[in-house]
Design a protein around this motif. Structure first.
Motif, PDB file in Angstrom:
ATOM      1  N   LEU A   1      -5.412  15.914  -1.600  1.00  0.00           N
ATOM      2  CA  LEU A   1      -5.421  15.808  -3.061  1.00  0.00           C
ATOM      3  C   LEU A   1      -4.028  15.483  -3.594  1.00  0.00           C
ATOM      4  N   HIS A   2      -3.001  16.038  -2.963  1.00  0.00           N
ATOM      5  CA  HIS A   2      -1.630  15.760  -3.381  1.00  0.00           C
ATOM      6  C   HIS A   2      -1.291  14.282  -3.181  1.00  0.00           C
ATOM      7  N   PHE A   3      -1.695  13.725  -2.045  1.00  0.00           N
ATOM      8  CA  PHE A   3      -1.448  12.300  -1.803  1.00  0.00           C
ATOM      9  C   PHE A   3      -2.198  11.450  -2.826  1.00  0.00           C
ATOM     10  N   LEU A   4      -3.430  11.809  -3.124  1.00  0.00           N
ATOM     11  CA  LEU A   4      -4.204  11.044  -4.106  1.00  0.00           C
ATOM     12  C   LEU A   4      -3.542  11.099  -5.486  1.00  0.00           C
ATOM     13  N   ARG A   5      -2.995  12.252  -5.845  1.00  0.00           N
ATOM     14  CA  ARG A   5      -2.290  12.353  -7.127  1.00  0.00           C
ATOM     15  C   ARG A   5      -1.068  11.442  -7.140  1.00  0.00           C
ATOM     16  N   CYS A   6      -0.355  11.379  -6.021  1.00  0.00           N
ATOM     17  CA  CYS A   6       0.805  10.486  -5.942  1.00  0.00           C
ATOM     18  C   CYS A   6       0.384   9.032  -6.084  1.00  0.00           C
ATOM     19  N   VAL A   7      -0.729   8.659  -5.468  1.00  0.00           N
ATOM     20  CA  VAL A   7      -1.231   7.289  -5.558  1.00  0.00           C
ATOM     21  C   VAL A   7      -1.687   6.973  -6.969  1.00  0.00           C
ATOM     22  N   ASP A   8      -2.433   7.911  -7.585  1.00  0.00           N
ATOM     23  CA  ASP A   8      -3.048   7.647  -8.885  1.00  0.00           C
ATOM     24  C   ASP A   8      -2.064   7.755 -10.042  1.00  0.00           C
ATOM     25  N   GLU A   9      -1.117   8.709  -9.956  1.00  0.00           N
ATOM     26  CA  GLU A   9      -0.263   9.012 -11.090  1.00  0.00           C
ATOM     27  C   GLU A   9       1.205   8.652 -10.865  1.00  0.00           C
ATOM     28  N   GLY A  10       1.541   8.232  -9.648  1.00  0.00           N
ATOM     29  CA  GLY A  10       2.937   7.930  -9.362  1.00  0.00           C
ATOM     30  C   GLY A  10       3.811   9.153  -9.197  1.00  0.00           C
TER      31      GLY A  10
ATOM     32  N   ALA B   1       5.873  12.178  -7.381  1.00  0.00           N
ATOM     33  CA  ALA B   1       6.704  12.210  -6.174  1.00  0.00           C
ATOM     34  C   ALA B   1       6.112  13.196  -5.179  1.00  0.00           C
ATOM     35  N   PRO B   2       5.930  12.809  -3.916  1.00  0.00           N
ATOM     36  CA  PRO B   2       5.369  13.731  -2.920  1.00  0.00           C
ATOM     37  C   PRO B   2       6.295  14.911  -2.663  1.00  0.00           C
ATOM     38  N   ARG B   3       5.713  16.064  -2.486  1.00  0.00           N
ATOM     39  CA  ARG B   3       6.509  17.236  -2.107  1.00  0.00           C
ATOM     40  C   ARG B   3       7.168  17.009  -0.765  1.00  0.00           C
ATOM     41  N   THR B   4       6.431  16.435   0.169  1.00  0.00           N
ATOM     42  CA  THR B   4       6.975  16.099   1.489  1.00  0.00           C
ATOM     43  C   THR B   4       7.109  14.580   1.563  1.00  0.00           C
ATOM     44  N   ASP B   5       8.155  14.071   0.933  1.00  0.00           N
ATOM     45  CA  ASP B   5       8.347  12.626   0.883  1.00  0.00           C
ATOM     46  C   ASP B   5       9.119  12.147   2.107  1.00  0.00           C
TER      47      ASP B   5
ATOM     48  N   THR C   1       4.510   5.126  -2.753  1.00  0.00           N
ATOM     49  CA  THR C   1       4.549   6.482  -2.214  1.00  0.00           C
ATOM     50  C   THR C   1       4.718   6.437  -0.704  1.00  0.00           C
ATOM     51  N   LEU C   2       5.640   7.247  -0.180  1.00  0.00           N
ATOM     52  CA  LEU C   2       5.766   7.494   1.254  1.00  0.00           C
ATOM     53  C   LEU C   2       5.733   9.005   1.437  1.00  0.00           C
ATOM     54  N   MET C   3       4.669   9.501   2.056  1.00  0.00           N
ATOM     55  CA  MET C   3       4.460  10.944   2.180  1.00  0.00           C
ATOM     56  C   MET C   3       4.269  11.295   3.649  1.00  0.00           C
ATOM     57  N   VAL C   4       4.782  12.462   4.045  1.00  0.00           N
ATOM     58  CA  VAL C   4       4.702  12.929   5.433  1.00  0.00           C
ATOM     59  C   VAL C   4       3.748  14.122   5.499  1.00  0.00           C
ATOM     60  N   GLY C   5       2.958  14.196   6.571  1.00  0.00           N
ATOM     61  CA  GLY C   5       1.955  15.241   6.709  1.00  0.00           C
ATOM     62  C   GLY C   5       2.490  16.551   7.254  1.00  0.00           C
ATOM     63  N   HIS C   6       3.376  17.185   6.518  1.00  0.00           N
ATOM     64  CA  HIS C   6       3.822  18.531   6.883  1.00  0.00           C
ATOM     65  C   HIS C   6       2.856  19.522   6.232  1.00  0.00           C
TER      66      HIS C   6
ATOM     67  N   ARG D   1       0.824  -1.208   0.000  1.00  0.00           N
ATOM     68  CA  ARG D   1       0.000   0.000   0.000  1.00  0.00           C
ATOM     69  C   ARG D   1       0.865   1.268   0.000  1.00  0.00           C
ATOM     70  N   HIS D   2       0.376   2.299  -0.673  1.00  0.00           N
ATOM     71  CA  HIS D   2       0.978   3.619  -0.561  1.00  0.00           C
ATOM     72  C   HIS D   2       0.669   4.169   0.823  1.00  0.00           C
ATOM     73  N   VAL D   3       1.571   4.985   1.370  1.00  0.00           N
ATOM     74  CA  VAL D   3       1.445   5.378   2.775  1.00  0.00           C
ATOM     75  C   VAL D   3       1.637   6.883   2.942  1.00  0.00           C
ATOM     76  N   TYR D   4       0.726   7.488   3.680  1.00  0.00           N
ATOM     77  CA  TYR D   4       0.843   8.863   4.170  1.00  0.00           C
ATOM     78  C   TYR D   4       0.919   8.777   5.688  1.00  0.00           C
ATOM     79  N   VAL D   5       1.888   9.470   6.296  1.00  0.00           N
ATOM     80  CA  VAL D   5       2.066   9.434   7.746  1.00  0.00           C
ATOM     81  C   VAL D   5       1.999  10.857   8.294  1.00  0.00           C
ATOM     82  N   GLU D   6       1.188  11.072   9.305  1.00  0.00           N
ATOM     83  CA  GLU D   6       1.166  12.373   9.964  1.00  0.00           C
ATOM     84  C   GLU D   6       2.533  12.658  10.590  1.00  0.00           C
ATOM     85  N   LYS D   7       2.817  13.931  10.784  1.00  0.00           N
ATOM     86  CA  LYS D   7       4.111  14.310  11.374  1.00  0.00           C
ATOM     87  C   LYS D   7       4.165  13.914  12.850  1.00  0.00           C
ATOM     88  N   PRO D   8       5.368  13.595  13.352  1.00  0.00           N
ATOM     89  CA  PRO D   8       6.595  13.343  12.603  1.00  0.00           C
ATOM     90  C   PRO D   8       6.540  11.983  11.917  1.00  0.00           C
TER      91      PRO D   8
END
Length: 529
Positions: A286-295, A297-301, A115-120, A87-94
């Motif tokens: 929306l940014h995380f969804l774009r990373c999941v759907d389109e591959g 790179a997260p701004r806050t990876d 995708t590995l994205m951080v919630g900054h 699964r693609h993953v978004y993690v709240e900070k830190p």
């Protein structure tokens, strides 16, 4: 539209993530430890599944992305399991609390193309996005100084101090504006409500470019202030998130004239910067969804999350020691604890991380981006990586290559000369590294000498692959497989002994029961794992 996002943890902040993903039509599952909380969400979000256990999230067939909003100390374990499940993953900070854990998640996501994205969050605020564009475009001139204040009366936490609770967002913004890590960090704190937790901290950052910055955070302040000030030699900018949208971002075209060899300030009228009035959290989702759907790179990876984590650790170390921490900017990512042994003929490349107590023997090579855990034994002529993951306590014997895309969990044994592949149909004259199929070897598994593990398969927990076997399909937990192609010949205990016809280990007494194609220990069973 697919409901393919799961939110794990729906409390203080998680409920806002639930609200946004539900409004975007992508929320498929809510996981929380509280049945009462889930009951409330079943009324608010009809048609969305709920569950109490992480395992239910990771086996849900519709879920492609996982949003982690659990306490910070659980982030690593939850995110790691989610990545291992594909699964693609978004993690709240830190991102996590330990730098080695961050490196492991980064390598794991990279090896599996996830995708590995951080919630900054403030990186997605329209005001900061505009401010960052102006700074990078030169509108402010040379940046000299940045300061950030995040102050309020509450919410007072007891699991982390004000630095770790409030400052990650500000550090993330400052690192984005400077484009570099600080070369020194000096932090001070005041403990007034609890002897072990700072309620007020001030962190001073010095960068090699000459930029200076400070971050002032407190939950014992008479009024709320959320302000970022950027001082350039052409213009100065103030991002004040407590003001109405029209005033959130102001530009001050102040300048300094020299008269009679003395500097004279020339004040300009504040200029409002027009902004789109959008909720930052919605933009982040929306940014995380774009990373999941389109591959994308997260701004806050993960690497950005690790850079913030390094500054937080340096600030905490500075507070604890009462002195500045220097040398932070020497390398963008850490290269391990240093508390490991590598033979003089072995190579550990920059960008690889090796855990404490690990031994790396003759002519072995750990390539960049790879993570090798603590207390591992790496035999002679072993190659690991790039971007491979080896968990704590693994033993890899001579002449083994752990290629990109391979992940070994804890306590895995790899016999001499065994082979991992990572591409299904390799050709010497055709590059197919973009077709890597991930291979996962779960905790405690044993792979015998000269066995071959064909890529894209999973070796289950405590499974035993016989010498010379060729594994072409998933191996269940505790299964004993042998032959070409490998087939199940029985089951083994966590201690390595073969189970009898009653699924009992005669060596240690542990008992097992059927769990899908594999086995699971009987509740309360005694034995030696």
């Amino acid at each position: 539209m697919a409901r393919d996002i799961a939110v794990i943890g729906s409390g203080y902040w998680g409920k806002n993530l639930v609200r946004n993903y539900h409004a975007l039509g992508r929320l498929g599952l809510i996981c929380d430890r509280s049945e009462a909380t889930l009951a409330g969400f079943r009324e608010q979000c009809p048609g969305v599944d709920t569950c109490l256990a992480l395992s239910d999230v990771l086996t849900h067939p519709a879920i492609r992305g996982v949003v982690v909003a659990t306490p910070a100390e659980t982030h690593f374990a939850v995110a790691r399991e989610a990545l291992l499940s594909g699964r693609h993953v978004y993690v709240e900070k830190p991102l996590v609390l330990d730098e080695a854990h961050a490196r492991e998640l980064i390598a794991l996501a990279g090896a599996r193309g996830l995708t590995l994205m951080v919630g900054h969050l403030l990186q997605y605020h329209p005001a900061f996005e505009r401010l960052l564009a102006m700074a990078r475009g030169g509108e402010l001139g040379r940046i000299n100084y940045i300061y950030s204040h995040r102050l309020n009366l509450g919410k007072i936490r007891r699991e982390e101090n004000a630095l770790w609770s409030f400052a990650p967002h500000d550090i993330s913004m400052i690192l984005a504006l400077t484009g570099e890590e600080p070369r020194s960090v000096l932090a001070t704190g005041g403990n007034y409500l609890h002897s072990a937790l700072a309620d007020v901290t001030t962190t001073h950052l010095a960068f090699a470019s000459g930029v200076k910055a400070h971050v002032f955070v407190s939950w014992l302040h008479p009024f709320k202030e959320q302000k970022l000030v950027v001082v350039g030699d052409r213009k100065m900018a103030v991002f004040d998130d407590t003001l109405p949208w029209a005033d959130k971002l102001l530009l001050y075209p102040h300048s300094i004239d020299w008269k009679d060899q003395a500097p004279v300030p020339v004040r300009g009228e504040a200029e409002r910067v027009e902004l789109a009035q959008e909720e930052p959290l919605r933009r982040e989702c929306l940014h995380f969804l774009r990373c999941v759907d389109e591959g994308a790179a997260p701004r806050t990876d993960g690497r950005e999350g690790l850079a913030v984590l390094r500054v937080l650790h340096a600030a905490q170390k500075s507070m604890d020691a009462g002195c500045a921490v220097t040398g932070l900017g020497a390398c963008p990512l850490p290269t391990g604890s240093g508390d490991y042994f590598a033979h003089e003929t072995a190579l550990v490349d920059p960008g690889a991380v090796v855990g404490a107590g690990t031994k790396i023997w003759h002519f072995s090579h750990v390539l960049p981006g790879s993570v090798v855990g603590a207390r591992c034994s790496i035999g002679q002529n072993v190659v690991i990586g790039p971007d491979a993951v080896v968990g704590d306590g693994c033993k890899i014997q001579n002449n083994v290559s752990v290629y990109k895309g391979v992940t070994l969990e804890e306590d895995v044994f790899c016999g001499p000369g065994m082979v991992f592949t990572n591409v299904w149909n390799p050709r010497a004259h055709i590059r197919r590294m973009d077709q890597i199929r991930p291979t996962l070897v779960r905790r405690g598994a044993t792979i015998g000498a000269n066995a071959t593990i064909v890529c894209g398969n999973t070796i289950g927990r405590y499974a035993f692959v016989g010498a010379g076997a060729v594994v072409t399909r998933d191996v269940p937990d505790h299964a004993l497989v042998a032959g070409n192609p490998a087939t199940v010949r029985g089951f083994v205990c966590a201690c390595g002994e073969k189970l009898d016809e009653h699924l009992v280990c005669r060596a240690c007494g542990a008992g097992y029961e059927q769990a899908g194609p594999g086995l699971a220990p009987l509740p309360g069973a005694q034995g030696r794992a």
